[in-house]
Design a protein around this motif. Structure first.
Motif, short mmCIF file in Angstrom:
data_model
loop_
_atom_site.label_atom_id
_atom_site.label_comp_id
_atom_site.label_asym_id
_atom_site.label_seq_id
_atom_site.Cartn_x
_atom_site.Cartn_y
_atom_site.Cartn_z
N CYS A 1 41.60 8.20 -10.34
CA CYS A 1 40.98 6.89 -10.10
C CYS A 1 39.46 7.03 -10.15
CB CYS A 1 41.37 6.36 -8.72
SG CYS A 1 43.13 6.12 -8.49
N LYS A 2 38.84 6.11 -10.81
CA LYS A 2 37.38 6.02 -10.85
C LYS A 2 36.97 4.64 -10.35
CE LYS A 2 36.69 10.01 -12.86
NZ LYS A 2 36.19 11.13 -12.07
N ALA A 3 35.75 4.54 -9.89
CA ALA A 3 35.21 3.24 -9.48
C ALA A 3 35.11 2.34 -10.71
CB ALA A 3 33.84 3.41 -8.85
N PRO A 4 35.19 1.02 -10.53
CA PRO A 4 35.12 0.10 -11.67
C PRO A 4 33.83 0.25 -12.50
CG PRO A 4 35.89 -1.06 -9.74
CD PRO A 4 35.47 0.31 -9.28
N SER A 5 32.77 0.70 -11.89
CA SER A 5 31.50 0.86 -12.61
C SER A 5 31.47 2.12 -13.47
CB SER A 5 30.34 0.91 -11.61
OG SER A 5 30.49 2.03 -10.75
N ILE A 6 32.47 2.99 -13.33
CA ILE A 6 32.53 4.24 -14.09
C ILE A 6 33.41 4.03 -15.32
CG2 ILE A 6 33.17 6.69 -14.05
CD1 ILE A 6 30.91 6.02 -12.10
N ALA A 7 32.82 4.24 -16.49
CA ALA A 7 33.60 4.10 -17.73
C ALA A 7 34.56 5.28 -17.86
CB ALA A 7 32.66 4.05 -18.93
N ILE A 8 35.75 5.00 -18.39
CA ILE A 8 36.71 6.06 -18.68
C ILE A 8 36.27 6.75 -19.96
CG2 ILE A 8 39.12 6.61 -19.18
CD1 ILE A 8 38.64 5.50 -16.32
N SER A 9 36.09 8.06 -19.89
CA SER A 9 35.56 8.81 -21.03
C SER A 9 36.45 10.01 -21.33
CB SER A 9 34.15 9.30 -20.69
OG SER A 9 34.22 10.24 -19.62
N GLN A 10 36.08 10.73 -22.38
CA GLN A 10 36.79 11.97 -22.70
C GLN A 10 36.70 12.95 -21.53
OE1 GLN A 10 38.69 12.68 -25.51
NE2 GLN A 10 39.31 14.42 -24.24
N GLU A 11 35.58 12.94 -20.83
CA GLU A 11 35.40 13.81 -19.66
C GLU A 11 36.44 13.50 -18.57
OE1 GLU A 11 32.01 14.30 -16.27
OE2 GLU A 11 31.32 14.26 -18.35
#
Length: 149
Positions: A90-100
């Motif tokens: 889970c990431k915060a909504p402000s964090i884009a989902i990336s290859q990382e």
């Protein structure tokens, strides 16, 4: 908190020392409501209410060792036979989902060997399986519901 790309769910809140807390049904306690926790609680509701996964088969924020380094996963789901079925990052909504982000969950999965992976920031959700030999992901439209998970 920001509206997320999940069905509407009901949550329990309380205030303490100038913090808003949200009840975590897996940990059975109130935790500080951060943007990432908001996503995590939506995922837990999604898994239990929509995918019908029993709370007893879910673990939240526990430490694992990955290549001699201590890491904390967000959510894992077990099958009724004890095998690991799903890891959720889970990431915060402000964090884009990336290859990382995918690389992070893939590293966790080297230690855990789950059948399914889910990565979400509450707005975008990705479901996949990991081919360890080819070091690739196979993206899925959704994850199966319990007990098929």
């Amino acid at each position: 908190m920001q509206r997320l790309n999940f069905s509407p769910y009901s949550f329990r809140f309380k205030s303490s020392e100038n913090n808003t807390l949200i009840f975590d049904p897996v940990r059975k306690k109130f935790v500080v409501l951060t943007p990432e926790e908001w996503v995590r609680q939506h995922v837990l509701a999604f898994l239990t209410e929509e995918k019908k996964i029993p709370l007893a088969l879910i673990s939240v924020e526990k430490e694992i060792k990955v290549h001699r380094t201590r890491k904390r996963y967000d959510i894992i789901v077990f099958r009724s036979d004890g095998q690991l079925a799903l890891i959720v990052e889970c990431k915060a909504p402000s964090i884009a989902i990336s290859q990382e982000t995918f690389d992070q969950i893939a590293r966790y999965n080297l230690a855990l060997d789950a059948s399914y992976l889910m990565v979400t920031n509450g707005l975008n959700h990705y479901y996949c399986t990991q081919n360890h030999e080819a070091k690739t992901y196979e993206f899925l439209r959704e994850i199966p519901s319990y007990p098929l998970l």
